[in-house]
Design a protein around this motif. Structure first.
Motif, mmCIF file in Angstrom:
data_model
loop_
_atom_site.group_PDB
_atom_site.id
_atom_site.type_symbol
_atom_site.label_atom_id
_atom_site.label_comp_id
_atom_site.label_asym_id
_atom_site.label_seq_id
_atom_site.Cartn_x
_atom_site.Cartn_y
_atom_site.Cartn_z
ATOM 1 N N ALA A 1 0.752 -1.167 0.133
ATOM 2 C CA ALA A 1 0.019 -0.099 0.015
ATOM 3 C C ALA A 1 0.914 1.324 0.071
ATOM 4 O O ALA A 1 0.785 2.154 -0.746
ATOM 5 C CB ALA A 1 -0.907 0.169 1.039
ATOM 6 N N GLY A 2 1.944 1.413 0.807
ATOM 7 C CA GLY A 2 2.854 2.569 0.718
ATOM 8 C C GLY A 2 3.348 2.768 -0.492
ATOM 9 O O GLY A 2 3.736 4.051 -1.134
ATOM 10 N N LEU B 1 1.566 7.175 -6.410
ATOM 11 C CA LEU B 1 0.479 8.131 -6.994
ATOM 12 C C LEU B 1 0.816 9.695 -6.357
ATOM 13 O O LEU B 1 0.737 10.707 -7.105
ATOM 14 C CB LEU B 1 -0.677 7.707 -6.243
ATOM 15 N N LEU B 2 1.497 9.822 -5.140
ATOM 16 C CA LEU B 2 1.969 11.155 -4.775
ATOM 17 C C LEU B 2 3.125 11.567 -5.863
ATOM 18 O O LEU B 2 3.117 12.805 -6.054
ATOM 19 C CB LEU B 2 2.279 11.151 -3.273
ATOM 20 N N ALA B 3 4.111 10.950 -6.258
ATOM 21 C CA ALA B 3 5.038 11.206 -7.073
ATOM 22 C C ALA B 3 4.618 11.849 -8.341
ATOM 23 O O ALA B 3 5.243 12.690 -9.001
ATOM 24 C CB ALA B 3 6.246 9.809 -7.106
ATOM 25 N N LYS B 4 3.534 11.093 -8.961
ATOM 26 C CA LYS B 4 3.092 11.460 -10.149
ATOM 27 C C LYS B 4 2.323 12.886 -10.095
ATOM 28 O O LYS B 4 2.370 13.722 -10.924
ATOM 29 C CB LYS B 4 1.803 10.528 -10.640
ATOM 30 N N ARG C 1 9.135 8.919 -5.665
ATOM 31 C CA ARG C 1 8.329 7.749 -4.949
ATOM 32 C C ARG C 1 9.306 7.020 -3.946
ATOM 33 O O ARG C 1 8.310 6.587 -3.023
ATOM 34 C CB ARG C 1 8.331 6.720 -6.328
ATOM 35 N N TRP C 2 10.302 6.901 -4.040
ATOM 36 C CA TRP C 2 11.176 6.126 -2.825
ATOM 37 C C TRP C 2 11.319 7.387 -1.679
ATOM 38 O O TRP C 2 11.291 6.596 -0.587
ATOM 39 C CB TRP C 2 12.327 5.729 -3.404
ATOM 40 N N LEU C 3 11.254 8.497 -1.894
ATOM 41 C CA LEU C 3 10.936 9.280 -0.848
ATOM 42 C C LEU C 3 9.944 9.287 -0.067
ATOM 43 O O LEU C 3 9.916 9.257 1.164
ATOM 44 C CB LEU C 3 11.496 10.829 -1.379
ATOM 45 N N ILE D 1 9.647 6.019 2.010
ATOM 46 C CA ILE D 1 10.396 6.146 3.142
ATOM 47 C C ILE D 1 9.519 6.734 4.196
ATOM 48 O O ILE D 1 9.573 6.348 5.176
ATOM 49 C CB ILE D 1 11.734 6.831 3.017
ATOM 50 N N VAL D 2 9.048 7.732 3.828
ATOM 51 C CA VAL D 2 8.259 8.490 4.948
ATOM 52 C C VAL D 2 6.911 7.780 5.343
ATOM 53 O O VAL D 2 6.565 7.598 6.504
ATOM 54 C CB VAL D 2 7.687 9.716 4.252
ATOM 55 N N LEU D 3 6.287 6.803 4.508
ATOM 56 C CA LEU D 3 5.141 6.202 4.643
ATOM 57 C C LEU D 3 5.603 5.007 5.524
ATOM 58 O O LEU D 3 5.056 4.499 6.470
ATOM 59 C CB LEU D 3 4.560 5.648 3.479
ATOM 60 N N LEU D 4 6.955 4.462 5.129
ATOM 61 C CA LEU D 4 7.267 3.154 5.938
ATOM 62 C C LEU D 4 7.724 3.661 7.327
ATOM 63 O O LEU D 4 7.559 2.888 8.302
ATOM 64 C CB LEU D 4 8.493 2.506 4.974
#
Length: 448
Positions: free
Chosen positions: A32-33, A39-42, A73-75, A78-81
């Protein structure tokens, strides 16, 4: 039999781990993250890209923004995880967050290493950083990092009251290099930002940029030494040796550094000035802490030490004004009217676009009665000496040639006339030699 039991035990643990509900929860959180971060990256990347397109003249800042922009996307992941890890730590046992924590460690490792390798320009250094980073994160994920750190800390020597270990040395090197590199990167970005200011003079821009960069480097070195646990007061032991090294081995470096600061403070030269130093004529491209970069008209770039600009005579063609007066010498025949020659020369100089007629009008003076010509000197002004002096002289001389040809004015060349005061008799050598030959052989033979 023991090996089979170990394999069966590992298989049972793996099966229990995969079928555990907390493993499924963590896997669902990770998936899910990942989807939410995509989606946020787009949504964010187009705004970052449009902002990055407006950055001009700051390549370091642009490189950092692009390095982060391509990995948003990876940034976000990291925040979500990290949020999921904190929540699981509060509501469940530490063992129930192992999968999320491991995924967070791997994602952080990949993000940091990929960004650093993108920002670092040296490909060899980028590979070394990537290999060292992955090696440490692999040890951290396997729980072997503490054993390695303990082994490095065990390799140590005692220097009086100071214990110097391999771990301390490596920490000092890594932190010093990382912080100084970060300080230089921030200094370059601030320097590019300062160069865009229209309220500061070019010399003041360079001075402020160098002071900021030097201050950041000193601050970064101090923080690195303090973070590694090195007592800064212990460095006073080396002050005598450093002083001797500066006094003998580094005196030229220090001299050039101080000379560079003096040049920036007295504003004797600045980027863009056209200067002559010895046989070097060119435009100042950059002012560095040790040398001045001067680029000539033929594309050669001379790196001249700052000390030479203090100790030698420097001609700054654009110190107080961009206007430079140039002289062209020529001569005409004695049959020409000198008043007409001066008028034609002035009009011909005005036809050259680079001749600054609004600042001061060209003038032409008769300077001497030469051996073969009447000598003149044509003076005119230009406002762009950085574009060259020989070429504008050539254009003026070509204009004088065309104007004099059209007006019927000749440009003499040196010649010599030989006047003989007594007549000279010329005779062929064969005719003069024949009677002598006959007298030597007697009278001519006659036939009987």
């Amino acid at each position: 039999m023991d090996f089979l039991e170990a394999v069966n035990a590992a298989g049972s643990w793996l099966q229990a781990f995969l079928l555990n509900e907390w493993t499924l929860y963590q896997s669902a959180l990770i998936v899910a993250g990942y989807l939410l971060s995509g989606l946020l990256a787009k949504r964010i990347e187009p705004a970052l890209e449009s902002r990055a397109r407006t950055i001009k003249g700051n390549p370091d800042l642009l490189r950092v923004i692009i390095a982060f922009m391509r990995r948003t996307r990876w940034l976000f992941l990291i925040v979500l995880l990290a949020i999921a890890d904190v929540v699981l730590l509060r509501i469940a046992w530490p063992s129930h967050r192992w999968l999320v924590a491991t995924a967070l460690t791997l994602v952080v490792a990949w993000f940091v290493i990929s960004v650093l390798t993108r920002i670092i320009r040296n490909q060899m250094l980028a590979r070394v950083v990537a290999a060292a980073g992955w090696f440490y994160f692999a040890l951290y994920a396997l729980g072997l990092d503490r054993a390695l750190l303990a082994a490095l800390d065990g390799i140590a020597v005692n220097l009086g009251a100071v214990r110097l270990s391999m771990l301390l040395v490596l920490k000092a090197i890594v932190l010093s290099v990382a912080l100084i590199w970060l300080a230089v990167l921030i200094g370059n970005m601030s320097s590019n930002w300062i160069q865009k200011s229209a309220d500061l003079t070019p010399s003041l821009k360079v001075l402020i940029s160098k002071l900021i960069k030097i201050g950041l480097i000193v601050f970064a070195g101090t923080i690195a030494l303090s973070a590694t646990g090195i007592d800064l007061t212990a460095l006073t032991v080396f002050s005598g040796a450093v002083g001797v090294g500066i006094g003998f081995g580094l005196q030229k470096v220090v001299s050039n550094f101080i000379s560079g600061i003096i040049i920036l403070l007295d504003k004797s030269i600045k980027p863009g000035d056209t200067i002559t130093l010895g046989e070097t004529f060119g435009s100042i491209r950059d002012l560095r802490s040790r040398f001045v970069s001067v680029i000539t008209r033929d594309g050669k770039e001379y790196l001249i030490p700052n000390e030479d600009f203090i100790s030698q005579q420097v001609v700054n063609w654009s110190f107080s004004s961009d206007y430079v007066r140039i002289e062209v010498d020529f001569g005409t025949s004695y049959d020409s009217d000198p008043h007409e020659v001066a008028r034609i020369a002035i009009e011909a100089a005005k036809t050259i676009p680079r001749v600054a007629g609004t600042y001061a009008q060209p003038v032409c003076w008769m300077t001497a009665f030469g051996a073969s010509s009447v000598d003149f000197k044509l003076r005119f002004w230009i406002s762009d000496p950085s574009n060259g002096l020989t070429n504008v002289r050539g254009e003026v001389l070509m204009a004088l040639w065309d104007a004099f040809k059209a007006a019927g004015i000749s440009i003499p060349f040196p010649h010599r006339e030989i006047i003989m005061k007594t007549p000279v008799e010329l005779a062929r050598a064969s005719l003069r030699q024949r009677p002598d030959d006959e007298r030597a052989s007697g009278s001519p033979k006659s036939g009987n």
